[in-house]
Design an enzyme around this catalytic site. Structure first.
Site, PDB file in Angstrom:
ATOM      1  N   ALA A   1     -45.315  -6.644  15.600  1.00 40.84           N
ATOM      2  CA  ALA A   1     -46.035  -7.296  14.453  1.00 40.84           C
ATOM      3  C   ALA A   1     -45.510  -7.902  13.674  1.00 40.84           C
ATOM      4  O   ALA A   1     -45.339  -8.301  12.517  1.00 40.84           O
ATOM      5  CB  ALA A   1     -46.563  -6.119  13.993  1.00 40.84           C
ATOM      6  N   CYS A   2     -43.915  -7.939  14.283  1.00 40.16           N
ATOM      7  CA  CYS A   2     -43.106  -8.502  13.121  1.00 40.16           C
ATOM      8  C   CYS A   2     -42.839  -9.786  13.530  1.00 40.16           C
ATOM      9  O   CYS A   2     -43.631 -10.683  13.993  1.00 40.16           O
ATOM     10  CB  CYS A   2     -41.467  -8.370  13.978  1.00 40.16           C
ATOM     11  SG  CYS A   2     -41.151  -6.247  13.674  1.00 40.16           S
ATOM     12  N   GLY A   3     -41.929 -11.213  12.261  1.00 34.91           N
ATOM     13  CA  GLY A   3     -41.938 -12.140  12.144  1.00 34.91           C
ATOM     14  C   GLY A   3     -41.659 -12.035  10.967  1.00 34.91           C
ATOM     15  O   GLY A   3     -42.569 -11.391  10.296  1.00 34.91           O
TER      16      GLY A   3
END
Length: 283
Positions: free
Chosen positions: A110-112
């Site tokens: 879910a990162c970015g």
């Protein structure tokens, strides 16, 4: 010793209304600390294996290399690598890459860093992908059908994602598996970078899950103009793919798929709807 990619556990199984106890094989998940020239970049949760590829692919996909060449990759720490369970890797450029700003916390699927502003920044830094091959529907369906047979770890555990590159004939080139979709992609891209591959314009990328913004970002940074996903893309992924002049396909299952931007060559005896509309207009 280096940790394996799977572990054996005892589970209670319900089969035919009867409980029994038997061994099962599950995928290992451990943190990997990635450094660039010794500077902390991020810590990501991953399946051990192909760690050098993952670290290089992560740095390349996030634009951290700044055009610098990778001169080496190694496990590191204050003592023998085994004391750190091979969970710290540094990518070396001889100090030519900019000093990175570390990400805080663990990197997950879910990162970015997302958003339209980021897409504008990426477009200015990378520019649209030009001169790439236009893949056929036949090549895509051939590749999608071939990937499961190459997922040795998934066949044993059922707990891994896959990423793969394939050529215009649908031939699978590189396949990597990981508990994280983004890690699997980083491993594929890292392998290509370490091999010095220069055929990105004639290569497509397959991902076994959804097509997130981050998947498009990584393909864009690698110069790969076609991204195919088993599941759906997000709206931001489509926006980024359009900015990159990429072809983005989703729900690629069997002989079905959706093309969200760009185009594929039609399958034998099947005209692409946009081409059919053009033909009708000309008539």
């Amino acid at each position: 010793m280096r940790r394996g990619r799977t572990a054996r556990v005892l589970v209670d199984r319900l089969r035919g209304g009867e409980w029994g106890r038997s061994p099962d094989e599950v995928v290992v998940e451990e943190p990997l600390e990635i450094r660039l020239d010794g500077h902390l970049v991020a810590t990501t949760m991953r399946t051990p294996g192909h760690d050098y590829e993952l670290a290089v692919g992560f740095c390349a996909g996030d634009g951290l290399l700044g055009g610098a060449a990778v001169t080496g990759v190694r496990y590191c720490g204050e003592g023998p690598a085994a004391e750190f369970e091979y969970n710290v890797v540094t990518v070396e450029t001889g100090g030519m890459a900019p000093v990175p700003t570390p990400r805080l916390g663990n990197v997950s699927a879910a990162c970015g860093i997302c958003g339209s502003t980021t897409i504008v920044d990426m477009a200015a830094r990378l520019g649209p992908i030009l001169g790439t091959s236009r893949f056929s529907v036949d090549a895509v369906t051939t590749a999608v059908a071939a990937v499961p047979a190459t997922q040795e770890m998934f066949g044993r555990t059922g707990g891994l994602h896959a990423a793969a590159t394939f050529d215009a004939s649908g031939r699978i080139d590189i396949v990597r598996e990981d508990i994280g979709r983004h890690n699997a992609v980083d491993k594929v891209i890292g392998r290509r970078l370490l091999d010095g591959r220069d055929d990105s314009g004639h290569t497509a990328l397959f991902v076994s899950g959804r097509a997130s913004f981050e998947m498009v970002q990584k393909a864009w940074a690698a110069g790969i103009g076609t991204l195919v996903a088993v599941s759906a893309p997000s709206s931001l992924a489509i926006e980024a793919a359009r900015a990159a002049s990429m072809t983005l396909a989703g729900f690629a299952r069997g002989d079905e798929l959706n093309v969200y931007c760009g185009s594929l060559q039609p399958a034998t005896n099947h005209a692409h709807p946009s081409e059919a509309a053009d033909a009708a207009t000309r008539s």
